[in-house]
Design an enzyme around this catalytic site. Structure first.
Site, PDB file in Angstrom:
ATOM      1  N   LYS A 111       0.808  -1.223   0.000  1.00 43.73           N
ATOM      2  CA  LYS A 111       0.000   0.000   0.000  1.00 43.73           C
ATOM      3  C   LYS A 111       0.839   1.268   0.000  1.00 43.73           C
ATOM      4  CE  LYS A 111      -4.381  -1.781   1.519  1.00 43.73           C
ATOM      5  NZ  LYS A 111      -5.556  -1.688   2.388  1.00 43.73           N
ATOM      6  N   LYS A 192      -5.255 -11.183  -5.645  1.00 46.48           N
ATOM      7  CA  LYS A 192      -6.493 -11.374  -4.878  1.00 46.48           C
ATOM      8  C   LYS A 192      -7.584 -10.400  -5.341  1.00 46.48           C
ATOM      9  CE  LYS A 192      -6.709  -8.345  -0.909  1.00 46.48           C
ATOM     10  NZ  LYS A 192      -7.336  -8.144   0.386  1.00 46.48           N
ATOM     11  N   LYS A 195     -11.362  -4.727  -3.364  1.00 43.74           N
ATOM     12  CA  LYS A 195     -12.328  -3.631  -3.490  1.00 43.74           C
ATOM     13  C   LYS A 195     -11.828  -2.524  -4.390  1.00 43.74           C
ATOM     14  CE  LYS A 195     -13.893  -3.910   1.295  1.00 43.74           C
ATOM     15  NZ  LYS A 195     -13.485  -3.544   2.651  1.00 43.74           N
TER      16      LYS A 195
HETATM   17  P1  ADP Z   1     -10.137  -5.506   1.752  1.00 42.88           P
HETATM   18  O1  ADP Z   1      -8.943  -6.373   2.020  1.00 42.88           O
HETATM   19  O2  ADP Z   1     -11.034  -6.042   0.682  1.00 42.88           O
HETATM   20  O3  ADP Z   1      -9.849  -4.054   1.646  1.00 42.88           O
HETATM   21  P2  ADP Z   1     -10.861  -5.720   4.570  1.00 42.88           P
HETATM   22  O4  ADP Z   1      -9.463  -5.377   4.895  1.00 42.88           O
HETATM   23  O5  ADP Z   1     -11.943  -4.984   5.228  1.00 42.88           O
HETATM   24  O6  ADP Z   1     -11.104  -5.591   3.028  1.00 42.88           O
HETATM   25  O7  ADP Z   1     -11.046  -7.271   4.750  1.00 42.88           O
HETATM   26  C1  ADP Z   1     -12.145  -7.873   5.391  1.00 42.88           C
HETATM   27  C2  ADP Z   1     -11.895  -9.359   5.452  1.00 42.88           C
HETATM   28  O8  ADP Z   1     -11.986  -9.927   4.142  1.00 42.88           O
HETATM   29  C3  ADP Z   1     -10.500  -9.744   5.968  1.00 42.88           C
HETATM   30  O9  ADP Z   1     -10.630 -10.842   6.840  1.00 42.88           O
HETATM   31  C4  ADP Z   1      -9.744 -10.146   4.724  1.00 42.88           C
HETATM   32  O10 ADP Z   1      -8.735 -11.095   5.002  1.00 42.88           O
HETATM   33  C5  ADP Z   1     -10.858 -10.757   3.895  1.00 42.88           C
HETATM   34  N1  ADP Z   1     -10.563 -10.697   2.461  1.00 42.88           N
HETATM   35  C6  ADP Z   1     -10.266  -9.589   1.736  1.00 42.88           C
HETATM   36  N2  ADP Z   1     -10.089  -9.895   0.446  1.00 42.88           N
HETATM   37  C7  ADP Z   1     -10.265 -11.240   0.322  1.00 42.88           C
HETATM   38  C8  ADP Z   1     -10.211 -12.159  -0.771  1.00 42.88           C
HETATM   39  N3  ADP Z   1      -9.932 -11.755  -2.009  1.00 42.88           N
HETATM   40  N4  ADP Z   1     -10.456 -13.472  -0.516  1.00 42.88           N
HETATM   41  C9  ADP Z   1     -10.748 -13.892   0.733  1.00 42.88           C
HETATM   42  N5  ADP Z   1     -10.805 -13.071   1.807  1.00 42.88           N
HETATM   43  C10 ADP Z   1     -10.576 -11.760   1.622  1.00 42.88           C
HETATM   44 NA    NA Z   2      -7.519  -6.635   3.956  1.00 40.16          NA
END
Ligand code: ADP
Ligand code: NA
Length: 324
Positions: A111, A192, A195
């Site tokens: 990031k 992966k 968002k």
């Molecule tokens: P992001 O990583 O999408 O910005 P968050 O940090 O809020 O969102 O993550 C929320 C949860 O979703 C965390 O437990 C993260 O490990 C899980 N997560 C995020 N992306 C993925 C993915 N592509 N596959 C499985 N789990 C995910």
């Molecule tokens: Na995350």
């Protein structure tokens, strides 16, 4: 009862990856555990957010939590910034952390890459996450695979503190599902699903319309072998669709692979899309009923109060151990 804690950032509508990798398990873990789920808005602001957008995303995420089946009678649901103990213990955990270990975190490296002004909060995100977890004497943290490294750091910080100042913290374990812990981008299946992906075809959001879901899955990158088998290395696109299909339908990957022997990608993708739509539809219906209701604010107020009662005591014990 074992204690569960986890959170999601209100940075957008959660993706299918967020749901399958983490949020789905938040719901099942309610059986037989004490669960606390958080909208981690203080984590979200480690990168700049539009104030109007984040306010909306907080509200929408609360509705989604209830729509997927988080039951506020059994579980605590709250907004991180409404319980000041998170920021307070977060500071203490920063003081327990070393620069070197924070700079080694993959998420920080990803990031901060290419930025000439790196927000300090990007570096200190993991000690705040440690505080979130440790405040509730958490045993198990349901997360996707990308959070494994942060969980390990949380354990290190808790052990370091306990060894130096006495046993204040419970050492948490990650709960990473065997299938779904890393849902991949539909456009680039070696990355992966995220968002923030600029490619609009890469990510399915949990509130996407049926039409959009079908379109995105139809255009998902596969390979030119034209055979449906599971091989994450050689066939990341097809394997990712098999994971998604399996989780959305409840059928095992092996079962799906034999059912689709000799069939083409077109038919396969149609069925994957149907399974995703079918799984998300009841969630979306509940969401639409909840989004305008006043129930949300009540749930969040009550959640913050309950969380504060627990967190306050841990913070006090921590400060006492430190002699401050
Ligand atoms: P992001 O990583 O999408 O910005 P968050 O940090 O809020 O969102 O993550 C929320 C949860 O979703 C965390 O437990 C993260 O490990 C899980 N997560 C995020 N992306 C993925 C993915 N592509 N596959 C499985 N789990 C995910
Ligand atoms: Na995350």
């Amino acid at each position: 009862m074992p204690k569960i804690f986890s959170g999601v950032q209100p940075t957008s509508i959660p993706t299918l990856g967020n749901y399958l990798g983490a949020m789905k398990n938040f719901v099942t873990l309610q059986e037989g555990n004490d669960c606390i789920y958080c909208i981690v808005d203080e984590h979200a602001i480690t990168l700049p957010q539009d104030p109007v957008e984040i306010q909306k995303n907080i509200h929408n995420l609360a509705a989604l939590y209830l729509a997927i089946g988080i039951d506020p009678k059994r579980s605590i649901l709250f907004i991180q910034s409404e319980v000041p103990c998170h920021a307070q213990l977060g500071w203490i955990m920063q003081c327990v952390s070393y620069m070197g270990e924070l700079e080694r975190m993959t998420q920080y490296k990803d990031k901060s890459q290419g930025k000439n002004a790196i927000p300090a909060g990007l570096l200190t995100y993991p000690p705040l996450m440690a505080a979130d977890i440790l405040l509730y004497h958490t045993d198990l943290v349901p997360v996707g695979a990308d959070q494994k490294q942060h969980l390990e750091l949380t354990r290190d910080l808790a052990e370091r503190f306990n060894n130096k100042y006495g046993e204040v913290f419970t050492i948490p374990e990650p709960y990473i599902p065997p299938v779904g812990a890393r849902i991949m981008s539909l456009a680039e299946p070696t990355k992966k699903m995220s968002k923030s992906d600029k490619n609009k075809k890469a990510t399915i959001f949990t509130l996407d319309s049926e039409k959009d879901i079908i379109k995105k899955i139809k255009s998902a990158i596969t390979d030119d072998e034209a055979s449906i088998r599971y091989d994450r290395e050689q066939k990341p696109g097809v394997s990712n669709l098999l994971d998604i299909y399996s989780l959305c339908s409840g059928r095992s990957v092996d079962d799906l692979v034999s059912a689709y022997q000799g069939k083409g990608y077109g038919e396969f993708k149609t069925d994957v899309a149907e399974a995703v739509v079918g799984m998300l539809k009841p969630i979306q219906e509940k969401y639409n009923n909840l989004i305008e209701s006043s129930e949300l604010d009540e749930v969040l107020d009550e959640g913050a109060e309950k969380a504060y009662a627990i967190a306050r005591k841990t913070l006090k014990d921590t400060e006492q151990a430190l002699g401050i």
